[in-house]
Structure formats: C-alpha cells, structure tokens
Write a protein that holds these residues in place. Structure first.
Motif, PDB file in Angstrom:
ATOM      1  N   TYR A  93       0.841  -1.195   0.000  1.00  0.00           N
ATOM      2  CA  TYR A  93       0.000   0.000   0.000  1.00  0.00           C
ATOM      3  C   TYR A  93       0.883   1.255   0.000  1.00  0.00           C
ATOM      4  O   TYR A  93       0.627   2.201  -0.745  1.00  0.00           O
ATOM      5  CB  TYR A  93      -0.955   0.000   1.202  1.00  0.00           C
ATOM      6  N   ASN A  94       1.945   1.256   0.830  1.00  0.00           N
ATOM      7  CA  ASN A  94       2.877   2.388   0.846  1.00  0.00           C
ATOM      8  C   ASN A  94       3.516   2.596  -0.531  1.00  0.00           C
ATOM      9  O   ASN A  94       3.738   3.729  -0.948  1.00  0.00           O
ATOM     10  CB  ASN A  94       3.984   2.176   1.888  1.00  0.00           C
ATOM     11  N   LEU A  96       2.101   1.631  -3.430  1.00  0.00           N
ATOM     12  CA  LEU A  96       1.016   2.050  -4.319  1.00  0.00           C
ATOM     13  C   LEU A  96       0.764   3.555  -4.235  1.00  0.00           C
ATOM     14  O   LEU A  96       0.602   4.219  -5.260  1.00  0.00           O
ATOM     15  CB  LEU A  96      -0.265   1.278  -3.980  1.00  0.00           C
ATOM     16  N   ILE A  97       0.775   4.113  -3.028  1.00  0.00           N
ATOM     17  CA  ILE A  97       0.490   5.549  -2.884  1.00  0.00           C
ATOM     18  C   ILE A  97       1.733   6.431  -3.061  1.00  0.00           C
ATOM     19  O   ILE A  97       1.655   7.649  -2.944  1.00  0.00           O
ATOM     20  CB  ILE A  97      -0.233   5.872  -1.548  1.00  0.00           C
ATOM     21  N   GLU A  99       4.750   6.457  -1.340  1.00  0.00           N
ATOM     22  CA  GLU A  99       5.628   6.781  -0.216  1.00  0.00           C
ATOM     23  C   GLU A  99       6.890   5.922  -0.218  1.00  0.00           C
ATOM     24  O   GLU A  99       7.907   6.301   0.352  1.00  0.00           O
ATOM     25  CB  GLU A  99       4.896   6.567   1.110  1.00  0.00           C
TER      26      GLU A  99
END
Length: 180
Positions: A93-94, A96-97, A99
């Motif tokens: 998720y990190n 994907l966004i 970061e």
C-alpha cells in the motif's frame, strides 16, 4: 520507469495477497491483540510517513530498531510472519500511494539518529525507501548504521531496471530458500 513498475507490481501483489490478508490479520489480531501495526518512518527528503505492517510484537513493545528489541517481545506467529516476510505485505500500500518503492533503502525510525546522520551524509534520503534492496539481500541490518548507509548509497548509485528486478527476484528466492 521504476515508478511504473512499482505501481504495476504493487497492484499485482495486492491482488495476489488479497485472499490471505484477512486471514493473516485475524490470526495476528488473536496473537497480539492488534493485527495491524503502523509506525512513523523517515522517507524521501527526510519526510516522515506511516509504514504499515502486520503486528509481530506485543502491543507495549518500545518503538526502536528490531535489533534492540528483546526476542520475548516477538510472538510465535510474529516469528512466522517475519521469517516468511508476510508482515511486510501491507507495505505494498505504501508503494502504491508513492511513499515507498519496492526497491530502496529500508526506511528508518525517527530515533535512529546515527543512521539518519550517515544516510544524510551520503544522499540516501534523495530516493524513496523500499521494501527490499542491496542491504536486505546481503544481510546488512540497522545494527551497523555506517555500513548500512554506505551500502544504501552504493545501491542508489548503481540503480537501474536490471538491478531493480535483480533485488526483487533475489529477495523472493531468499524467502523461499529460508523456508526449506
């Protein structure tokens, strides 16, 4: 180009792991009292961000480097999650966004002052942190901050698509080799 592959591979990874994420969360929650763990880490340009992981330690464990934590704080299921690297799935998720990247220096804690100084000296904070990289595949940990910062710097200078995929493939092979 690396961001393109980060996006594609993180989406594929999330879809691949979707069936087991609820199961891991449920067992981790029973094991530790809280299935998900988030923690402030230092990212690109020394900007802090929340990293997401499945919880592997008891809830009241101090927030410091894993090498400084007593083994008794890691739960039995947590040991399994760590050895299989399943505790890191949520970092997709990190990625994907935006970061993190799949490949880069592991993000450090805000209280790892010596590592922060060494990484700053070597320009390591100019790139996004990653889930894996040269230090991970060679077994270098945050226990040796100067060596880690030098290794991260070397990886960054040599980063290209070939090395990006090389680090990912070797990391996967290491996980499967450790399970034998």
């Amino acid at each position: 180009m690396i961001r393109f592959f980060d996006l594609i591979l993180s989406i594929l990874g999330i879809f691949f792991f979707i069936p087991i994420i609820p199961l891991v969360y449920f067992v981790a929650r029973i094991d530790t009292g809280s299935g998900i763990f988030n923690q402030l880490r230092i990212g690109k340009n020394q900007k802090s961000f929340l990293i997401y992981k499945f919880r592997t330690m008891k809830i009241n464990t101090p927030s410091k480097g894993t090498h400084l934590i007593k083994k008794k704080n890691i739960t039995k299921f947590g040991n399994f999650l760590r050895s299989s690297k399943l505790d890191e799935i949520l970092q997709l998720y990190n990625v994907l966004i935006g970061e993190m990247s799949l490949v880069g220096p592991r993000p450090c804690l805000l209280n790892q002052k010596k590592l922060i100084v060494e990484r700053k000296k070597r320009g390591v904070f100019k790139v996004k942190p990653g889930i894996t990289g040269l230090a991970q595949i060679t077994g270098i940990t945050m226990k040796t901050p100067i060596l880690l910062a030098k290794t991260d710097s070397s990886m960054i200078k040599q980063m290209n698509l070939f090395n990006y995929f090389y680090y990912i493939i070797i990391s996967i092979l290491i996980v499967f080799r450790c399970k034998k």
